[in-house]
Design a protein around this motif. Structure first.
Motif: not given
Length: 608
Positions: A456-460, A403-407, A573-578
């Motif tokens: 900002r992305r982590v909060a969303v 998540v630090f990168s995210g892209d 397992r699920v990693s949730v996005g934006l």
């Protein structure tokens, strides 16, 4: 939230040359990947970088093999002489002889540190274990940089380094860690390449590369490559949680719960490299003793502790009762050897992947102080926006890839030392002496760019994940649920998570963006996964929602072993996005309906 269909084997995200995930859109595809099914293997254009060697890296390896290898040898590419020798030593203990050559390119503006470990082709799967466990392999951007330079005269220099001779019997290897492609064949980047002439093939590759570079650089806001040193400084300051004092231009305090500075942050090319180096640091600075793996971790953390040094104690449940067991181990070892600490270090994830359990860190810290061992915490899942774990740790490691990168287009890792801990001076001195920066400049530049809006992305993502998990948890409480359990810090060992969750005014931490699900039946699990309209494949912490059947993907060769620690074959397992929250919740509602229909059909079939 319906995403466009992403075909099997395509990069995730699509049209991303250096993507770190690959599309495995159905349960059957994931099983086929693990079993080496030709249908799946032939479709693979890319893959997670520690499990799949990028095509550019394979091309560069072929050059090294053709220049200095024999017909029966293959090359594994590493970013320094030190890592190459570490690989060679790893192979020696497994009865494999190898030698090292260095790629040098005269008159290049950038020092190319690539080293090739040449070994018998039949033993290449063993070398791939080193690549996978340590994360030390060169990046695809570094490989492409080298290939570009090789358009000019190049030389490969072989140092006076004779092969190490085997000295122990070869152990049988786990098939899960073998290279996926069969017969040493290179994956084809485009299914039509076999029908093109060499000239058309080269032209197509150039066009594809130019388009990928355009997408990355046109929308990337990248620093100039000459600013790589500044990018790495910015990364270290960001990871240290530092803030600039207004108007002063000087660094303020850290938000991470300890007086950490950018000088306490060390960058690596992957998260697993940070973990491997944390273990090597402990062994080198404090001496060889067994470590502890507390909780069920991501698979390679345990492999590192088992395969380097004298081994480890594995307390895979990671519950408070496991700490009772740990205390017994420590007391027994202390009684046998009263003059030395009973263990070297305890490694734990906070929370853990994939079961999202959180250890009782205050209690573990008390034991570490009493028995004089280190605590190494992997905070990748929790991240320092949500949880404050550094005060309990001697070392914190993080996969910046997530998540630090995210892209999902660059790898990276970090290691942070806590200056408040007893062994800080010893660890810092040893690491300062032995650390080498193998993080390729272009990767650092992309990581710096991607992480600018990390907070900002982590909060969303936190808010999105909680909304989805509330839906699924409510479904699990119904009279005949298809989802039987939601693994999420809000419900898993919450009291331990809350002890570290940030509750400052204006900076309240959430529960993170990762969760796992178990189901009433295999049919329900498979139907849910196949119907979920999101990207499917390995990795987590992406800006888009990403799912996988975790036990199948990570533990297919050892499903029964994983099951005894709660990682069941039906786990998703699920990693949730934006994504927009309403659409996201709607997507999971539709997947739930598919699971319910599959469950009803299975029950109805049994009744008839």
């Amino acid at each position: 939230m319906v995403v466009p269909h992403n075909a099997l084997g395509n990069s995730v995200p699509p049209y991303t040359e250096h993507a770190i995930s690959v599309s495995l859109p159905t349960w059957k595809d994931t099983v086929g990947y693990e079993e080496g099914d030709k249908r799946v293997v032939d479709a693979m254009q890319t893959g997670y970088p520690r499990f799949f060697v990028h095509l550019s890296i394979q091309k560069l390896a072929k050059i090294c093999e053709q220049k200095f290898g024999t017909l029966s040898e293959r090359a594994l590419l590493l970013p320094s002489a030190h890592t190459a020798e570490a690989c060679r030593a790893f192979l020696q203990t497994r009865n494999v002889s190898a030698r090292v050559v260095q790629l040098t390119i005269p008159n290049s503006e950038y020092n190319v540190p690539v080293h090739a470990v040449l070994l018998p082709a039949d033993d290449f799967p063993i070398a791939r274990q080193f690549w996978q466990h340590t994360g030390h392999g060169i990046s695809s951007r570094l490989a492409e940089h080298c290939l570009g330079l090789l358009g000019r005269p190049a030389d490969i220099v072989q140092p006076a380094s004779p092969p190490l001779q085997p000295r122990v019997p070869l152990k049988k290897t786990n098939r899960h860690y073998a290279a996926k492609p069969k017969n040493g064949a290179l994956p084809v980047a485009n299914g039509n390449h076999a029908e093109k002439s060499p000239e058309r093939l080269e032209e197509a590759e150039v066009l594809e590369k130019d388009y990928a570079v355009y997408l990355e650089e046109r929308y990337g806001r990248n620093l100039n490559r000459s600013d790589a040193a500044n990018a790495k400084t910015a990364l270290r300051r960001r990871i240290a949680g530092l803030k600039d004092a207004p108007g002063s231009g000087e660094t303020g305090g850290s938000i991470r719960g300890a007086a950490v500075t950018e000088g306490d942050v060390f960058l690596y090319q992957t998260g697993m490299t940070a973990i491997w180096n944390a273990h090597q640091l402990a062994l080198g600075a404090l001496g060889e003793r067994k470590s502890i793996c507390f909780g069920f971790p991501y698979t390679d953390t345990l492999k590192i502790l088992e395969k380097w040094g004298p081994g480890c104690y594995f307390l895979g449940l990671g519950l408070d009762s496991s700490i009772d067991e740990l205390e017994e181990i420590l007391a027994k070892e202390q009684a046998l050897h009263p003059d030395t600490p009973p263990v070297l270090a305890l490694f734990t994830e906070f929370p853990s992947n994939p079961l999202l359990r959180s250890a009782n860190l205050p209690r573990l810290r008390q034991l570490a102080d009493k028995y004089n061992f280190l605590i190494v915490i992997d905070d990748t899942i929790g991240n320092f926006v949500n949880v404050e774990v550094l005060p309990y740790a001697d070392i914190v490691v993080t996969s910046l890839t997530k998540v630090f990168s995210g892209d999902s287009n660059v790898m990276g890792g970090s290691l942070v030392l806590n200056p408040a801990r007893k062994h800080y001076a010893t660890l810092k001195a040893h690491l300062t002496k032995t650390y080498e920066d193998t993080y390729f400049d272009e990767d650092a530049i992309f990581m710096e760019r991607n992480s600018r809006d990390f907070i900002r992305r982590v909060a969303v993502i936190d808010a999105n994940a909680e909304a989805v998990c509330d839906l699924l948890h409510a479904a699990s409480q119904s009279p005949a649920p298809v989802v039987t359990r939601v693994f999420y810090p809000k419900w898993e060992t919450r009291e331990n998570y809350e002890m570290c969750r940030i509750k400052d005014a204006g900076r309240a931490g959430g529960f993170g963006g990762l969760f796992s699900l178990d189901f009433a039946s295999f049919a329900a699990a498979r139907a849910f996964f196949d119907a979920l309209p999101c990207y499917k494949g390995p990795s987590l912490g992406t800006n888009f929602t990403l799912a996988c059947p975790y036990a199948v993907l990570a533990h297919y060769a050892e499903l029964d072993w994983a099951k005894q620690y709660g990682v069941v074959p039906t786990l998703v397992r699920v990693s949730v996005g934006l994504e927009e929250r309403g659409a996201l919740v709607g997507a999971f509602e539709s997947a739930l309906r598919a699971a319910e229909e599959a469950q009803h059909a299975e029950v109805g079939g049994k009744e008839t």
